[in-house]
Scaffold this motif. Sequence first.
Motif, PDB file in Angstrom:
ATOM      1  N   THR A 199      47.855  13.930 -32.334  1.00 59.86           N
ATOM      2  CA  THR A 199      48.066  12.504 -32.577  1.00 59.86           C
ATOM      3  C   THR A 199      46.842  11.859 -33.218  1.00 59.86           C
ATOM      4  OG1 THR A 199      47.415  12.052 -30.272  1.00 59.86           O
ATOM      5  CG2 THR A 199      49.775  12.226 -30.750  1.00 59.86           C
ATOM      6  N   LEU A 202      47.015  12.681 -36.931  1.00 59.61           N
ATOM      7  CA  LEU A 202      48.052  11.882 -37.578  1.00 59.61           C
ATOM      8  C   LEU A 202      47.623  10.425 -37.731  1.00 59.61           C
ATOM      9  CD1 LEU A 202      51.105  13.338 -35.658  1.00 59.61           C
ATOM     10  CD2 LEU A 202      50.752  13.525 -38.121  1.00 59.61           C
ATOM     11  N   ASP A 203      46.939   9.910 -36.727  1.00 64.58           N
ATOM     12  CA  ASP A 203      46.571   8.494 -36.741  1.00 64.58           C
ATOM     13  C   ASP A 203      45.399   8.194 -37.670  1.00 64.58           C
ATOM     14  OD1 ASP A 203      47.149   5.904 -35.754  1.00 64.58           O
ATOM     15  OD2 ASP A 203      45.422   6.018 -34.426  1.00 64.58           O
ATOM     16  N   ARG A 205      45.015   9.213 -40.826  1.00 67.36           N
ATOM     17  CA  ARG A 205      45.337   9.376 -42.238  1.00 67.36           C
ATOM     18  C   ARG A 205      46.089   8.157 -42.785  1.00 67.36           C
ATOM     19  NH1 ARG A 205      42.683  13.256 -40.615  1.00 67.36           N
ATOM     20  NH2 ARG A 205      42.727  15.354 -41.547  1.00 67.36           N
ATOM     21  N   TYR A 207      49.304   7.079 -45.348  1.00 66.45           N
ATOM     22  CA  TYR A 207      50.562   7.627 -45.829  1.00 66.45           C
ATOM     23  C   TYR A 207      51.170   6.692 -46.874  1.00 66.45           C
ATOM     24  CZ  TYR A 207      49.819  10.259 -41.545  1.00 66.45           C
ATOM     25  OH  TYR A 207      49.260  11.032 -40.559  1.00 66.45           O
ATOM     26  N   VAL A 215      52.317   6.783 -34.360  1.00 70.77           N
ATOM     27  CA  VAL A 215      52.347   8.231 -34.573  1.00 70.77           C
ATOM     28  C   VAL A 215      52.813   8.895 -33.282  1.00 70.77           C
ATOM     29  CG1 VAL A 215      50.510   8.180 -36.303  1.00 70.77           C
ATOM     30  CG2 VAL A 215      49.938   8.593 -33.893  1.00 70.77           C
ATOM     31  N   ALA A 217      53.552  13.192 -31.582  1.00 69.44           N
ATOM     32  CA  ALA A 217      53.554  14.646 -31.756  1.00 69.44           C
ATOM     33  C   ALA A 217      54.425  15.265 -30.674  1.00 69.44           C
ATOM     34  CB  ALA A 217      52.132  15.205 -31.686  1.00 69.44           C
ATOM     35  N   GLY A 229      55.056  16.567 -36.017  1.00 71.19           N
ATOM     36  CA  GLY A 229      54.352  15.299 -36.150  1.00 71.19           C
ATOM     37  C   GLY A 229      55.211  14.210 -36.761  1.00 71.19           C
ATOM     38  N   ALA A 231      54.665  10.182 -38.362  1.00 72.86           N
ATOM     39  CA  ALA A 231      53.799   9.059 -38.733  1.00 72.86           C
ATOM     40  C   ALA A 231      54.672   7.980 -39.341  1.00 72.86           C
ATOM     41  CB  ALA A 231      52.724   9.505 -39.716  1.00 72.86           C
ATOM     42  N   LEU A 242      53.004  20.508 -37.957  1.00 74.47           N
ATOM     43  CA  LEU A 242      51.550  20.359 -37.908  1.00 74.47           C
ATOM     44  C   LEU A 242      50.907  21.472 -37.085  1.00 74.47           C
ATOM     45  CD1 LEU A 242      48.938  18.583 -38.227  1.00 74.47           C
ATOM     46  CD2 LEU A 242      49.701  17.342 -36.207  1.00 74.47           C
ATOM     47  N   PHE A 248      44.952  19.360 -42.490  1.00 74.71           N
ATOM     48  CA  PHE A 248      46.172  18.551 -42.514  1.00 74.71           C
ATOM     49  C   PHE A 248      46.247  17.738 -43.798  1.00 74.71           C
ATOM     50  CE2 PHE A 248      48.211  14.398 -41.463  1.00 74.71           C
ATOM     51  CZ  PHE A 248      49.517  14.881 -41.362  1.00 74.71           C
ATOM     52  N   PRO A 250      48.326  14.765 -45.459  1.00 72.66           N
ATOM     53  CA  PRO A 250      49.312  13.719 -45.152  1.00 72.66           C
ATOM     54  C   PRO A 250      50.436  13.606 -46.178  1.00 72.66           C
ATOM     55  CG  PRO A 250      47.258  12.761 -45.922  1.00 72.66           C
ATOM     56  CD  PRO A 250      46.996  14.214 -45.715  1.00 72.66           C
TER      57      PRO A 250
END
Length: 340
Positions: A199, A202-203, A205, A207, A215, A217, A229, A231, A242, A248, A250
């Motif tokens: 998480t 993911l948080d 980045r 998008y 976000v 997971a 994942g 987002a 992921l 990673f 995005p």
Amino acid sequence: MDNITHALTGVFLSRAGFNRITPRATLLLVLAANAPDVDIAAALGGSLNYIHWHRHITHSLVAAPVLALFAVALVRIIERVLNPRAPKAGRGKVWLTAWLVALAGVVSHLLLDLTNVYGIRLLLPFSGEWFHLDLTALVDVWIWAVLLLCLVAPWLGRLVSSEIGARSTKLPGRGFAIAALLFVAFINFAHKVLHDRATAVLDSRIYNGSAPVRVAAFPNPSNPLRWHGLAETRDSVSLFDLNVLAPFDPASGRIFYKPEDHPALAIARRTSTFQQFLRFSLYPFWRILPSSQGDGFWRVELTDLRFGYPGDGSFTATAIVDSRGRVASEDFSFGSATPR
């Protein structure tokens, strides 16, 4: 969690020491550890009825003492059927001890269900809030493997000892039982670390030029390093496979854009099917498409992204709305949900 995991947890709780406290502790704990899932009977009323009642009041803190009492009563009935001449266990202390053991079994069920994506509603009937940790899939193959190994290990140990002529000793069931329970605690702790890592990635980045507003997971049932994942931005949702140890990107996810406002969306939202599904869905995603029924007909879909992708039919409510705002049909389908 699945009922095999719940049942094995009951067995190991008994072997770990509860079988020294009350008679027929294994049977009692297996029944108690599965008791909250008596709500499976709701499936007889259809998929939406199941969605409403599954992990409902039977998975609440209020119901736990009652379910424990039912488990004790059922074991007592079984005892009387199997051995009608046995003395009745009428003493209050005996019942209280058995009830406390059964309560431990019911609580183990709630704790295990709390760890997965589906979640539970612990505070019913006072609150319908879902609690979920998103740490384990509904079926986790590593938990299965270790629990089954610890289940048969004492028997294998005794078999080997008899083959080599070793003196018979007490089965090492308690040690393996404690090891199994500790493994379940350890793997959930490990999943918590990996989940937090997923998480956080993911948080951190951007998008499509936007920061995420949410976000999430979701665990993979066989690989603890891989996570599903999610987002969500103001305009879209990106879904990823992921790996927390790999770089990673995005831009590598599947992007689904949120629909613009449309009268058919509001109409579908007011139907009983969508209202009931919205009370369940924690990550809803809407789609609106022209319907194959002809001009002026719209197909509205609402998918819970925990269990599938938009358009694949997994955990999806559907309504067909015509140009006059009338609902021609409404339906809900589990589809082929990902076991998260």
